[in-house]
Design an enzyme around this catalytic site. Structure first.
Site, PDB file in Angstrom:
ATOM      1  N   ASP A   1       0.832  -1.214   0.000  1.00 48.01           N
ATOM      2  CA  ASP A   1       0.000   0.000   0.000  1.00 48.01           C
ATOM      3  C   ASP A   1       0.863   1.259   0.000  1.00 48.01           C
ATOM      4  OD1 ASP A   1      -2.139  -1.643   0.205  1.00 48.01           O
ATOM      5  OD2 ASP A   1      -3.089  -0.538   1.842  1.00 48.01           O
TER       6      ASP A   1
ATOM      7  N   GLY B   1     -11.875   4.594   5.062  1.00 45.11           N
ATOM      8  CA  GLY B   1     -10.547   5.215   5.164  1.00 45.11           C
ATOM      9  C   GLY B   1     -10.418   6.122   3.958  1.00 45.11           C
TER      10      GLY B   1
HETATM   11  P1  AMP Z   1     -15.012   1.654   1.433  1.00 41.26           P
HETATM   12  O1  AMP Z   1     -14.204   1.827   2.685  1.00 41.26           O
HETATM   13  O2  AMP Z   1     -14.303   2.079   0.196  1.00 41.26           O
HETATM   14  O3  AMP Z   1     -15.668   0.307   1.319  1.00 41.26           O
HETATM   15  O4  AMP Z   1     -16.241   2.697   1.567  1.00 41.26           O
HETATM   16  C1  AMP Z   1     -17.160   2.625   2.604  1.00 41.26           C
HETATM   17  C2  AMP Z   1     -17.944   3.924   2.627  1.00 41.26           C
HETATM   18  O5  AMP Z   1     -18.627   4.081   1.375  1.00 41.26           O
HETATM   19  C3  AMP Z   1     -19.005   3.957   3.709  1.00 41.26           C
HETATM   20  O6  AMP Z   1     -18.966   5.188   4.408  1.00 41.26           O
HETATM   21  C4  AMP Z   1     -20.283   3.873   2.918  1.00 41.26           C
HETATM   22  O7  AMP Z   1     -21.312   4.577   3.536  1.00 41.26           O
HETATM   23  C5  AMP Z   1     -19.912   4.559   1.635  1.00 41.26           C
HETATM   24  N1  AMP Z   1     -20.885   4.222   0.597  1.00 41.26           N
HETATM   25  C6  AMP Z   1     -21.068   3.037  -0.012  1.00 41.26           C
HETATM   26  N2  AMP Z   1     -22.134   3.105  -0.837  1.00 41.26           N
HETATM   27  C7  AMP Z   1     -22.635   4.375  -0.722  1.00 41.26           C
HETATM   28  C8  AMP Z   1     -23.721   5.079  -1.297  1.00 41.26           C
HETATM   29  N3  AMP Z   1     -24.528   4.491  -2.178  1.00 41.26           N
HETATM   30  N4  AMP Z   1     -23.925   6.383  -0.958  1.00 41.26           N
HETATM   31  C9  AMP Z   1     -23.118   6.991  -0.059  1.00 41.26           C
HETATM   32  N5  AMP Z   1     -22.063   6.363   0.525  1.00 41.26           N
HETATM   33  C10 AMP Z   1     -21.836   5.092   0.192  1.00 41.26           C
END
Ligand code: AMP
Length: 450
Positions: A145, A207
């Site tokens: 990373d 993150g």
């Molecule tokens: P990750 O760490 O990349 O898996 O992202 C997780 C974050 O993405 C969380 O805060 C989720 O609420 C956000 N997220 C996923 N889908 C959506 C959506 N449709 N609208 C707003 N936030 C989202």
């Protein structure tokens, strides 16, 4: 050729098998609760998701089951068909600036860096060792990373603390999410059709980090010694006055471990909203008028805007901003708030284009003509110019000489200036047109890359 990618966490093992070089995903899944009660795994194959309960005492057991699944599902005929296994490793320190073969010596270095990533590096070592034991003939590699950020210069990676801290304790910025920043920046370069670019990539998930990338090389990034730096995140505080930590440790009489937990797991969106670290919950809270959710979202967007603005200056301009990860790809609201906050830099959001989730799209309403389209447009323009000249010639015969001379001279001068500019700016026709467009309409192309 089958290649396996794995991401070993302390109690989990995510995997994907690819048919290379086509990069077709053959099977994917995750082993969960390794070394705990009620362990299980899920696999996704041919669009079907299957969940199985299984005792998973350690990562090696998970690997053995994974191999059985690959054989049973005829992904491979024998384990020798798996030519390589790529391991995701969080912390590569100053040792690794690219993906490396996981030799004994390199595994030792990964282990040695455990103090900088206590939750992740020991798990990665377990994963690598298990993979070597179960599939000894496959090439084992580690993708770090931190590696993409190793090009950052000293003045950007050092903290203004006693110099010996870096020498003696390796205290410096390492960054994170490097594989994501590397991928989305190279994808954005493909979209732009050139590689001498200034990009700002925003990996905004639970993150979150932002990187400044010039000509494909990372020059700065927002995460630091650990991921808890830079932006406000789901449950991490990011940058703040460092003295808050010692002041609050004294006030709360808490240990460094307890303070770590507060700053990493109880801060950010969760800390301010008091409701959730999940941006969907924050958006729902705002819809029903929750003021703390609205405040958390405002602060969250503010930090992203601040970092983009900072990197815009550091890069000396910007050709493109990229959004990726859970919030970057899906939150229409966050993207809009951030881009509206950057309007002073000439960014203009296309509301209709921004109304999307989880797809790759340009969201500033910018139309990128293909090289072929530009060429056709240039040819059409030349033909039209010829026709006009011919018409003028007819007029000349009728005695209006001066018009032809002026028109021909003007066309000649324009073409010479155009060729000179294309030559001086070392661009092709398309880039030249884009350059003019940027000057007139706005400096940046903003894309959603998944
Ligand atoms: P990750 O760490 O990349 O898996 O992202 C997780 C974050 O993405 C969380 O805060 C989720 O609420 C956000 N997220 C996923 N889908 C959506 C959506 N449709 N609208 C707003 N936030 C989202």
């Amino acid at each position: 050729m089958v290649v396996l990618s794995v991401n070993a966490g302390s109690s989990s093992l995510k995997f994907k098998a690819y048919d290379m070089p086509e990069e077709t995903v053959l099977i994917s899944g995750v082993f969960e609760r390794i070394g705990m009660k009620d362990s299980f795994y899920t696999i996704k194959i041919n669009g079907e998701k299957i969940r199985k309960e299984e005792d998973l005492n350690n990562h090696e057991k998970a690997f053995e089951i994974l191999m059985e699944e690959l054989l049973e599902n005829k992904i491979v005929d024998s384990l020798d068909d798996i030519k390589a296994i790529g391991h995701r490793i969080v912390q590569g320190g100053s040792y690794f600036d690219k993906t490396e073969e996981m030799t004994e010596e390199n595994i030792k270095k990964v282990k040695e860096l455990s103090s900088l990533a206590p939750l992740h590096n020991p798990a990665a070592v377990k994963g690598i060792k298990a993979a070597i034991n179960v599939v000894p003939n496959a090439l084992q590699t580690g993708a770090f990373d931190t590696a993409f950020h190793q090009t950052i210069e000293e003045e950007n990676y050092l903290y203004p603390v006693p110099y010996e801290w870096c020498e003696k304790y390796q205290v410096r910025k390492y960054g994170a999410h490097g594989t994501s920043h590397k991928y989305v920046s190279s994808r954005m370069n493909e979209i732009l059709g050139r590689y001498n670019t200034k990009l700002i990539t925003c990996h905004i998930g639970n993150g979150a980090s932002i990187s400044a990338i010039k000509d494909g090389v990372c020059i700065n990034t927002s995460m630091g010694l650990t991921p808890n730096a830079g932006l406000m995140m789901g449950s991490r505080c990011g940058d703040m006055d460092a003295t808050v930590v010692t002041y609050m440790m004294r006030s709360l009489e808490c240990t460094p471990e307890e303070m770590d937990t507060i700053l990493n797991k109880q801060s950010g969106l969760l800390g301010i909203s008091g409701i959730s670290s999940d941006s969907r919950d924050i958006e729902d809270g705002m819809k029903i008028g929750n003021q703390r959710c609205a405040l958390a979202q405002k602060m969250f967007a503010r930090k992203i805007i601040d970092h983009i603005a900072k990197y815009y200056v550091e890069l000396g301009g910007c050709d493109g901003i990229v959004f990726t990860a859970g919030i970057g790809e899906n939150s229409i609201h966050t993207r809009r708030e951030v881009l509206d906050g950057l309007s002073v830099l000439g960014v203009k959001i296309d509301e209709e284009a921004n109304d999307c989730r989880g797809i790759e799209r340009l969201i500033t309403g910018y139309f990128i003509a293909s090289r072929a389209a530009t060429r056709i447009a240039c040819s059409v323009a030349t033909i039209l110019a010829g026709l006009i000249a011919a018409l003028l010639k007819i007029t000349v015969r009728k005695g209006k000489k001066i018009q032809v001379v002026t028109a021909c001279t003007l066309a000649f001068v324009i073409e010479v200036v155009h060729m000179l500019l294309v030559y001086i700016t070392n661009t092709n026709d398309l880039e030249f047109v884009i350059g003019i467009y940027r000057k007139v309409v706005g400096p940046m192309i903003v894309a959603n890359v998944v």
